[in-house]
Structure formats: structure tokens, C-alpha cells
Design an enzyme around this catalytic site. Structure first.
Site, PDB file in Angstrom:
ATOM      1  N   CYS A   1      -2.074  -2.714   7.649  1.00 22.68           N
ATOM      2  CA  CYS A   1      -1.947  -3.663   6.538  1.00 22.68           C
ATOM      3  C   CYS A   1      -0.660  -4.468   6.583  1.00 22.68           C
ATOM      4  O   CYS A   1      -0.659  -5.646   6.220  1.00 22.68           O
ATOM      5  CB  CYS A   1      -2.131  -2.930   5.214  1.00 22.68           C
ATOM      6  SG  CYS A   1      -3.848  -2.377   5.042  1.00 22.68           S
TER       7      CYS A   1
ATOM      8  N   ASP B   1       0.792  -1.255   0.000  1.00 31.05           N
ATOM      9  CA  ASP B   1       0.000   0.000   0.000  1.00 31.05           C
ATOM     10  C   ASP B   1       0.816   1.293   0.000  1.00 31.05           C
ATOM     11  O   ASP B   1       0.476   2.241   0.727  1.00 31.05           O
ATOM     12  CB  ASP B   1      -0.971   0.016   1.195  1.00 31.05           C
ATOM     13  CG  ASP B   1      -1.982  -1.119   1.150  1.00 31.05           C
ATOM     14  OD1 ASP B   1      -1.914  -1.943   0.219  1.00 31.05           O
ATOM     15  OD2 ASP B   1      -2.835  -1.191   2.047  1.00 31.05           O
TER      16      ASP B   1
ATOM     17  N   LYS C   1      -7.020  -4.967  -3.016  1.00 28.49           N
ATOM     18  CA  LYS C   1      -7.845  -5.455  -1.897  1.00 28.49           C
ATOM     19  C   LYS C   1      -8.831  -4.387  -1.438  1.00 28.49           C
ATOM     20  O   LYS C   1      -8.643  -3.213  -1.739  1.00 28.49           O
ATOM     21  CB  LYS C   1      -6.952  -5.888  -0.728  1.00 28.49           C
ATOM     22  CG  LYS C   1      -6.071  -4.779  -0.188  1.00 28.49           C
ATOM     23  CD  LYS C   1      -5.049  -5.334   0.776  1.00 28.49           C
ATOM     24  CE  LYS C   1      -4.095  -4.276   1.253  1.00 28.49           C
ATOM     25  NZ  LYS C   1      -4.702  -3.161   1.990  1.00 28.49           N
TER      26      LYS C   1
END
Ligand code: VGL
Length: 196
Positions: free
Chosen positions: A141, A11, A97
Site C-alpha cells: 500500500c 494502514d 479503501k
């Protein structure tokens, strides 16, 4: 023989970097560090995966719909794009995601590649046994990806110098590191400790 390794870049998107909708303090500092890790993996012929939050405009993940977070990483927006300094070669596999309107999907193992293959299956298909995880954010994450990696049977190491936390509470990242270590995740302090 050593376990086959893969690099998981988590990310590193504009919205998680300074100026973004859910900025992680000093989040952009991971970009150059991760580029150096990527060079090593690429030189060793090992797979590199870049994950991204890829949300619909309306999701229960957002405060606007009962969730915890400001609107961020909405599909096809600038905020959802990878940081422009991140060097992602053509060989990098993108895993997305959080596409459903009712999922947080902190873990990259809840994500899928463009063909719809879940991360775990993708890694096993490549013969990967060990994953190195770095990016944003340590306390969400990165942590959930590392913990799920252990549950899915991979050896997992987190790249401490290539990760930064949201820290809704000031010690969230420290707690996340403790939790990961307790689950058997190894910590790498720097590139010097990487052996592929
Ligand atoms: C993340 C908070 C909300 C992350 C994603 O990428 O760690 N954190 N959504």
C-alpha cells in the site's frame, strides 16, 4: 514558496501489526515514529490523512475467495481498527479503501473519505502539492500510494523510517524502494530530513 504538504499515514491497523491477521514484522515500530511526524505536520497546520483497509467479509482480495491474502481488516472488526498507540487527532481525515468485493485497492488513491471524495480530489481541494507517505506496508500500500501520487501529479516522498514491508519474498521492500525511486519518489531517512 514551498509546495503545500500533507502527511499520508497508510494502514496502521491492528491486523497489519504483530498479533494481527496479516502481521507485518515490526509493523508496530512505525507507530511512535509516525506520531512524531504527525506532531510536525499538525504544528505546521498541514493536513494529515490516515488510510485504512476496510474490506467486506467476502472479497476476491482474500484467499477464501481466490485472492492472495488471509482475511484481514474486515469492516468494524478490531483488526481493522487503527493501532491504539497511533495518535489521530480530530483533525485527521480517514480515507477508506477496498470496500468493493472485487478490488484489492492497494493504493490510497483508490480510497475515499467519509463523504465519498477520492483522495486525489481531497488533496487538490486542500491545495496540497506534495505528499509524505509512511506506514504499512512498504511493498504494497505504501508503494502503490506513492506511485499513484506521482501519476496524479504530486511530489511524493516516502518516510523510510516510518514504513515496514510484508516481504512475501525477502527482498520485496528493497525492490519496492528501488521501483519508487525510479519513478521519481524521494526517500526520507528520518524526521531530521523533513522540512515543511
Ligand atoms: C496491504 C497486503 C494486503 C497493505 C493490504 O496495506 O500494504 N498489504 N492488503
Amino acid at each position: 514558496m514551498k509546495e503545500k504538504a500533507a502527511l499520508i499515514i497508510v494502514d496502521v491497523q491492528n491486523d497489519f501489526c504483530p498479533g494481527g491477521a496479516l502481521a507485518v514484522a515490526k509493523g508496530d515500530e512505525v507507530v511512535d515514529v509516525l506520531n512524531r511526524y504527525s506532531e510536525k505536520f499538525r504544528a505546521a497546520g498541514l493536513p494529515i490523512i490516515a488510510t485504512r483497509d476496510w474490506h467486506p467479509p467476502q472479497t476476491s482480495h482474500f484467499k477464501t475467495h481466490g485472492g492472495l491474502w488471509p482475511v484481514h481488516c474486515v469492516q468494524h472488526t478490531d483488526g481493522a481498527a487503527f493501532h491504539p498507540g497511533l495518535k489521530l487527532g480530530k483533525d485527521v481525515v480517514v480515507v477508506s479503501k477496498g470496500m468493493a468485493a472485487d478490488e484489492d485497492s492497494y493504493s490510497a488513491f483508490q480510497g475515499k473519505d467519509a463523504a465519498g471524495t477520492p483522495l486525489g480530489q481531497l488533496l487538490r481541494g486542500l491545495g496540497v502539492e506534495q505528499i509524505f507517505v509512511g506506514g504499512l506496508a512498504t511493498d504494497y500500500c505504501v508503494k502503490h500510494t506513492a506511485l499513484d501520487g506521482m501519476k496524479e501529479g504530486f511530489k511524493v516522498a516516502v518516510l523510510d523510517d516510518a514504513s515496514r514491508g510484508v516481504n512475501l519474498n525477502p527482498d520485496d521492500s528493497a525492490k519496492a524502494l528501488t521501483e519508487m525511486c525510479a519513478a521519481g519518489v524521494k526517500m526520507l531517512a528520518s524526521l531530521d530530513e523533513l522540512s515543511l
